[in-house]
Scaffold this motif. Structure first.
Motif, PDB file in Angstrom:
ATOM      1  N   UNK A 110       0.507  -1.067   0.565  1.00 54.36           N
ATOM      2  CA  UNK A 110      -0.018  -0.454   0.127  1.00 54.36           C
ATOM      3  C   UNK A 110       0.971   1.251   0.093  1.00 54.36           C
ATOM      4  N   UNK A 111       0.993   2.424  -0.877  1.00 53.25           N
ATOM      5  CA  UNK A 111       1.486   3.538  -1.360  1.00 53.25           C
ATOM      6  C   UNK A 111       0.392   4.263  -1.187  1.00 53.25           C
ATOM      7  N   UNK A 112       1.084   5.759   0.173  1.00 50.14           N
ATOM      8  CA  UNK A 112      -0.572   6.614  -0.291  1.00 50.14           C
ATOM      9  C   UNK A 112       0.702   7.759   0.126  1.00 50.14           C
ATOM     10  N   UNK A 113      -0.811   8.462   1.189  1.00 51.06           N
ATOM     11  CA  UNK A 113      -0.009  10.532   2.460  1.00 51.06           C
ATOM     12  C   UNK A 113      -1.084   9.677   3.343  1.00 51.06           C
ATOM     13  N   UNK A 114      -0.129   9.569   3.964  1.00 50.82           N
ATOM     14  CA  UNK A 114      -0.353   8.878   5.185  1.00 50.82           C
ATOM     15  C   UNK A 114      -0.629  10.277   6.562  1.00 50.82           C
TER      16      UNK A 114
ATOM     17  N   UNK B  58       4.074   8.957   1.366  1.00 54.67           N
ATOM     18  CA  UNK B  58       4.446  10.139   1.506  1.00 54.67           C
ATOM     19  C   UNK B  58       4.150  11.119   1.882  1.00 54.67           C
ATOM     20  N   UNK B  59       5.258  12.243   2.677  1.00 50.57           N
ATOM     21  CA  UNK B  59       5.053  13.392   2.679  1.00 50.57           C
ATOM     22  C   UNK B  59       6.097  14.080   2.518  1.00 50.57           C
ATOM     23  N   UNK B  60       5.500  14.820   2.024  1.00 49.15           N
ATOM     24  CA  UNK B  60       7.055  16.233   1.389  1.00 49.15           C
ATOM     25  C   UNK B  60       6.621  16.649   2.439  1.00 49.15           C
ATOM     26  N   UNK B  61       6.876  17.478   3.128  1.00 49.84           N
ATOM     27  CA  UNK B  61       6.258  18.298   4.195  1.00 49.84           C
ATOM     28  C   UNK B  61       7.208  17.972   5.194  1.00 49.84           C
ATOM     29  N   UNK B  62       8.235  18.439   5.694  1.00 56.81           N
ATOM     30  CA  UNK B  62       9.877  18.095   6.807  1.00 56.81           C
ATOM     31  C   UNK B  62       9.101  17.911   8.340  1.00 56.81           C
ATOM     32  N   UNK B  63       8.380  19.157   8.420  1.00 58.38           N
ATOM     33  CA  UNK B  63       7.544  18.685   9.784  1.00 58.38           C
ATOM     34  C   UNK B  63       6.759  18.123   9.940  1.00 58.38           C
ATOM     35  N   UNK B  64       5.631  17.614   9.339  1.00 55.56           N
ATOM     36  CA  UNK B  64       4.702  17.057   9.166  1.00 55.56           C
ATOM     37  C   UNK B  64       5.552  15.125   8.880  1.00 55.56           C
ATOM     38  N   UNK B  65       6.570  15.021   8.641  1.00 60.04           N
ATOM     39  CA  UNK B  65       7.349  14.204   8.720  1.00 60.04           C
ATOM     40  C   UNK B  65       7.964  14.023  10.038  1.00 60.04           C
ATOM     41  N   UNK B  66       8.049  14.840  10.826  1.00 61.07           N
ATOM     42  CA  UNK B  66       8.770  14.226  11.491  1.00 61.07           C
ATOM     43  C   UNK B  66       7.902  14.391  13.459  1.00 61.07           C
ATOM     44  N   UNK B  67       6.591  14.392  12.678  1.00 58.81           N
ATOM     45  CA  UNK B  67       5.366  14.012  13.071  1.00 58.81           C
ATOM     46  C   UNK B  67       5.199  12.805  12.891  1.00 58.81           C
TER      47      UNK B  67
ATOM     48  N   UNK C  71       7.360   2.604   6.183  1.00 58.70           N
ATOM     49  CA  UNK C  71       8.399   3.340   5.585  1.00 58.70           C
ATOM     50  C   UNK C  71       8.533   4.994   5.302  1.00 58.70           C
ATOM     51  N   UNK C  72       7.955   5.587   5.774  1.00 58.71           N
ATOM     52  CA  UNK C  72       7.943   6.919   5.717  1.00 58.71           C
ATOM     53  C   UNK C  72       8.898   7.660   4.828  1.00 58.71           C
ATOM     54  N   UNK C  73       8.831   8.306   3.999  1.00 60.40           N
ATOM     55  CA  UNK C  73       9.144   8.331   3.306  1.00 60.40           C
ATOM     56  C   UNK C  73       9.013  10.667   2.573  1.00 60.40           C
ATOM     57  N   UNK C  74      10.158  11.461   2.785  1.00 63.62           N
ATOM     58  CA  UNK C  74      10.134  12.856   2.859  1.00 63.62           C
ATOM     59  C   UNK C  74      10.008  13.109   1.688  1.00 63.62           C
ATOM     60  N   UNK C  75       9.281  12.684   0.713  1.00 65.53           N
ATOM     61  CA  UNK C  75       8.862  13.454  -0.635  1.00 65.53           C
ATOM     62  C   UNK C  75       7.352  13.282  -0.996  1.00 65.53           C
ATOM     63  N   UNK C  76       7.649  14.442  -2.104  1.00 59.02           N
ATOM     64  CA  UNK C  76       6.641  14.215  -2.963  1.00 59.02           C
ATOM     65  C   UNK C  76       6.047  12.879  -3.825  1.00 59.02           C
ATOM     66  N   UNK C  77       4.631  12.812  -4.406  1.00 59.00           N
ATOM     67  CA  UNK C  77       4.109  11.909  -5.050  1.00 59.00           C
ATOM     68  C   UNK C  77       4.716  12.139  -6.543  1.00 59.00           C
ATOM     69  N   UNK C  78       5.109  13.352  -6.954  1.00 54.69           N
ATOM     70  CA  UNK C  78       5.459  13.711  -8.193  1.00 54.69           C
ATOM     71  C   UNK C  78       7.302  13.228  -8.046  1.00 54.69           C
ATOM     72  N   UNK C  79       8.069  12.781  -7.600  1.00 54.93           N
ATOM     73  CA  UNK C  79       9.646  12.425  -6.549  1.00 54.93           C
ATOM     74  C   UNK C  79       9.343  11.249  -6.933  1.00 54.93           C
TER      75      UNK C  79
END
Length: 326
Positions: A40-44, A66-75, A86-94
């Motif tokens: 499963x791949x999505x925006x958490x 996938x999460x491109x906002x660094x602060x949300x990624x840290x949360x 698996x948490x990825x600090x990147x946009x869907x485009x990336x």
């Protein structure tokens, strides 16, 4: 992603119903293939609620957020509810530019867009479908409020100007003609659905081996009107077996997308009202319930009746919210 990083989606009842419908649909698809083996791949988002729900309901244990906002990624790193995400600090485009899908591992991909950049989102859906393979499932959620087309000061010609903006933003994915009435609040989700289907089909244009099999389409509003569309990629000669085993055509919410998206809009009931209404179900009609209540819950009587009819359809999937002491 970033635009939706601080929205409490887990407290939005219409979206919660739509999420439960997605799980219900995947359970039925699981009669044909083993959904628990999918990735499963999505925006958490900050709380990763969808991931927790899909793991609990479907036993999926291979997940990428996938999460491109660094602060949300840290949360997310703090709030991660299960270790298999698996948490990825990147946009869907990336992600789409860099990620190679595993040919031995089917995927469920849900891109739940919070922004109004429909042009780039349609292009991204085409790119996603180009990378998907037979048996993969995708779901796309986009903003379906015509206000996103702008022109708020256009007066009587607002629909004409919004239609012109839609033609420009949809580009090659839009239908042949977009009329002013197509960008009204009621009809805009149907117009968007046609564009999403065109985008997905363009993604398959180079692969004659698989076809798009639409599964569902819903519109709902929790602050903003949204549209969500789901589909699976299948070999054309297996569609009959797929339909027989999943029995999706008997699912009340199945939509092969030759009709308008089904609206999810339920009344805002108090706990006492909800308990009373559910005590009358499944036998009562919306008219009977409103007659027994002797008042309506909604903007007017017509809206109240429509929303009560929806409640009858969705009450088993309607979440309960309450305060608890931890």
């Amino acid at each position: 992603m970033s635009a939706g990083g601080n929205i409490p989606y887990h407290l939005r009842q219409n979206k919660a119903i739509e999420r439960n419908l997605f799980v219900d649909m995947l359970t039925r698809v699981g009669r044909y293939c083993n959904i628990s083996d999918f990735r499963y791949i999505g925006f958490g988002g900050p709380f990763l609620e969808d991931f927790k729900h899909l793991h609990s309901a479907l036993r999926i244990s291979d997940m990428i957020s996938l999460e491109m906002d660094t602060n949300v990624y840290r949360r997310q790193q703090f709030n991660r509810p299960i270790s298999c995400i698996e948490l990825r600090n990147e946009s869907s485009d990336e992600f789409l530019s860099n990620y190679e899908f595993d040919s031995n591992k089917n995927a469920i991909v849900w891109f739940d867009y919070a922004t109004t950049q429909i042009g780039s989102q349609l292009a991204e859906l085409q790119q996603l479908v180009e990378k998907l393979a037979h048996g993969d499932i995708f779901k796309i959620t986009v903003n379906a409020s015509p206000v996103s087309l702008g022109c708020s000061n256009a007066g009587a010609k607002i629909l004409e100007q919004r239609a012109a903006v839609a033609v420009n933003r949809f580009g090659e994915y839009g239908p042949g003609d977009i009329l002013p009435d197509d960008v009204s609040t009621k009809k805009y989700p149907s117009l968007l659905l046609r564009a999403l289907i065109n985008s997905a089909k363009k993604g398959l244009s180079g692969d004659s081996g698989v076809v798009l099999y639409p599964l569902s389409a819903f519109s709902y509003s929790d602050g903003q009107q949204m549209l969500t569309f789901s589909g699976i990629l299948l070999h054309e000669d297996e569609i009959g077996v797929f339909e027989d085993q999943t029995r999706l055509r008997s699912w009340p919410f199945f939509n092969e997308c030759n009709e308008d998206p089904k609206s999810i809009s339920v009344p805002a009931l108090s706990a006492k009202e909800r308990v009373y209404v559910e005590s009358l179900l499944p036998g009562a009609t919306a008219d009977q319930i409103l007659h027994d209540l002797d008042y309506y819950v909604g903007a007017d009587q017509n809206v109240a009746k429509a929303e009560m009819s929806n409640f009858i359809s969705f009450y088993r999937l309607f979440p309960w919210y309450s305060r608890i002491v931890l």
